[in-house]
Motif scaffolding. Structure first.
Motif, PDB file in Angstrom:
ATOM      1  N   LEU A 211       0.833  -1.205   0.000  1.00 19.37           N
ATOM      2  CA  LEU A 211       0.000   0.000   0.000  1.00 19.37           C
ATOM      3  C   LEU A 211       0.866   1.253   0.000  1.00 19.37           C
ATOM      4  O   LEU A 211       0.555   2.235  -0.691  1.00 19.37           O
ATOM      5  N   ALA A 230       1.385  -5.433   4.357  1.00 25.86           N
ATOM      6  CA  ALA A 230       0.241  -4.523   4.511  1.00 25.86           C
ATOM      7  C   ALA A 230      -0.877  -5.199   5.303  1.00 25.86           C
ATOM      8  O   ALA A 230      -1.532  -4.567   6.146  1.00 25.86           O
ATOM      9  N   LEU A 251      -7.156  -4.923   0.030  1.00 30.19           N
ATOM     10  CA  LEU A 251      -5.882  -4.936  -0.689  1.00 30.19           C
ATOM     11  C   LEU A 251      -6.094  -5.075  -2.190  1.00 30.19           C
ATOM     12  O   LEU A 251      -5.473  -4.363  -2.988  1.00 30.19           O
ATOM     13  N   ALA A 254      -7.350  -1.922  -3.762  1.00 32.26           N
ATOM     14  CA  ALA A 254      -6.309  -0.907  -3.896  1.00 32.26           C
ATOM     15  C   ALA A 254      -5.514  -1.110  -5.181  1.00 32.26           C
ATOM     16  O   ALA A 254      -5.155  -0.150  -5.877  1.00 32.26           O
TER      17      ALA A 254
END
Length: 517
Positions: A211, A230, A251, A254
């Motif tokens: 991230l 992360a 995740l 993202a």
């Protein structure tokens, strides 16, 4: 592998129809592939398909009813097999011309090399005979001494200079490695963007998580790395299964939101995690892997249970993330990370496709990861898909990989840049079957650099767990508490490799201490 499919020269004239992708047909002799067609976009197979190739380009691809077959065309019939785009391996380290020659007969027409010296890349470019299209990152950029040939940046300005160095050599990608700080990753990514170079990163043992790297401008994640860090920082434990679906979804979203991609390289984690030496039975060209590579591989046989556990966990974590990114419409590419232990040139990509299916992708989604999706990651709209105007890279395999992805292993015809490459000639140019005599004279091999430049002749698959020590004078990779950790402490190798004696690999140049020098 079987001999080439039925190939005849026929004077045929087809009728133009609807639904195929067409382009103006030049008046030069054509090659026509005929049979089941998987185009690399993820679309369902076309059972009665045609690909028309003239010169180095495809002029029509799709249903046979929609493509005109020029008079006098050479016809290659798939005979119950399947026509596919040439495969793309997005993560490799090609040491020498022998390795390079193993890709085409395995159906891999494009390779992305993600760490190599410029000297070795020049030798690969000079290698004789047909070879796959090669994209390159040159030397990886790290913040501490690691792989031989890496550019080591000791501070932020040095990281920027390292990007300038590789960009000046015309690389296609910039690869950042685990030892860089977040500040260095941010600065290097900004410099790469300024120079028009996409950035990918390997964060397996990094203090920087995925991230953070996304925010810093990294666009690709090799081995799906950095996401377990992360996940931990979000409060999850990547060693506890099943994984938390909310955190994993966050995740994956993202990645998709940023337009980034992951190359999970499940095969390398799978081979490392194996309790016993992995079998390569049925893997294309596995019997041709040279002895010096086998010698390198056996160094990994001494890996401890803790080391294997780390990779077992990572494979499961990466598979879950990959499945979720694909479900959300994100970008996933297929790569092998050869020549890690028991990861073969060319053949390992077929194993990667099988592992992607095992992770939850459909066979067509897995194939797209090594064709159209991989081309998208390369930023090349002319590769990876069988469509009018695209480069004429195509293979014919036995069987139907849409039903059983293992069918891709049976490569019968290879076409690269419009040229039909006889399988017998491709195999003759590859390393000989182990134990047989060389098929090509030594003079045809790529030149080897002065051995005195290989004085740092130790390369690592080092492991240090607890009181156990093994590794090499420049790097130790440790398994501690289910995580990978790099140590800069010099250690006496319990298993290592003398590059001059055992490897004879021209890629192993001395470690660069600082790119400013």
């Amino acid at each position: 592998m079987k001999s080439a499919m039925l190939l005849t020269v026929l004077a045929l004239a087809g009728c133009a129809g609807q639904g195929a992708r067409t382009a103006e047909v030049p008046a030069e002799p054509a090659t026509v592939l005929r049979g089941r067609l998987i185009d690399g976009t993820g679309a369902a197979p076309v059972e009665n398909g045609v690909v028309v190739i003239q010169g180095e380009r495809i002029t029509c691809a799709g249903a046979a009813s929609g493509c005109r077959v020029p008079a006098g065309a050479r016809i290659i019939d798939a005979e119950g097999g399947t026509i596919l785009p040439g495969l793309i391996d997005l993560h490799a380290h090609v040491w020498d011309a022998g390795m390079l020659s193993m890709f085409l007969p395995a159906g891999v027409t494009t390779v992305r090399d993600l760490h190599n010296t410029f000297e070795n890349l020049a030798m690969l470019d000079a290698a004789p005979g047909p070879r796959p299209r090669l994209f390159r990152a040159g030397p990886l950029i790290d913040g501490r001494q690691s792989w031989p040939g890496a550019l080591i940046a000791t501070d932020v300005p040095a990281a920027v200079r390292a990007v300038d160095t590789v960009a000046a050599h015309g690389v296609d990608f910039v690869k950042l490695y685990s030892g860089l700080s977040l500040e260095q990753v941010t600065a290097a990514s900004a410099e790469a963007r300024r120079l028009g170079k996409p950035v990918t990163a390997d964060l397996l043992a990094s203090d920087v998580d995925a991230l953070q790297a996304l925010e810093a401008g990294v666009g690709g994640f090799e081995h799906a790395s950095g996401f377990s860090q992360a996940y931990r920082r979000m409060g999850g434990d990547p060693e506890v299964f099943p994984l938390d679906s909310v955190r994993m979804d966050s995740l994956a979203r993202a990645v998709v939101r940023r337009g980034a991609y992951i190359v999970p390289t499940l095969i390398v984690a799978h081979q490392y995690a194996a309790e016993t030496r992995p079998s390569l039975a049925g893997v294309p060209l596995a019997d041709r892997v040279p002895d010096h590579v086998h010698a390198f591989w056996t160094r990994g046989d001494a890996a401890t249970p803790a080391f294997k556990h780390v990779f077992d966990v990572h494979e499961k974590f990466a598979a879950h993330l990959t499945r979720r990114v694909v479900a959300l419409g994100g970008r996933v590419g297929a790569g092998s990370d050869l020549p890690n232990p028991y990861v073969t040139p060319g053949g390992a990509l077929h194993q990667e496709l099988e592992l992607l299916v095992g992770a939850g992708l459909t066979p067509l989604q897995a194939i797209r990861a090594a064709t159209g999706g991989a081309a998208d990651i390369l930023g090349r709209t002319d590769l990876g898909v069988l469509a009018a105007g695209r480069a004429a890279d195509a293979i014919v395999v036995g069987g139907n990989p849409a039903a059983d992805v293992r069918a891709t292993r049976d490569v019968r015809v290879v076409i690269h840049n419009g040229e039909v490459l006889p399988m017998d000639a491709l195999l003759a140019a590859a390393p000989p079957v182990r134990g047989s005599q060389p098929a090509i004279p030594a003079a045809a091999a790529a030149p080897v650099p002065d051995a005195s430049r290989l004085a740092l002749g130790r390369i690592v698959y080092g492991v240090a767990v607890g009181a156990d020590t093994s590794g090499v004078d420049t790097m130790t990779l440790a398994a501690q508490g289910g995580r990978l950790v790099f140590s800069e402490t010099a250690r006496t190798p319990a298993f290592s490799m003398d590059a001059r004696v055992e490897m004879a690999a021209p890629s192993l140049a001395p470690v660069t201490s600082d790119v400013a020098q």
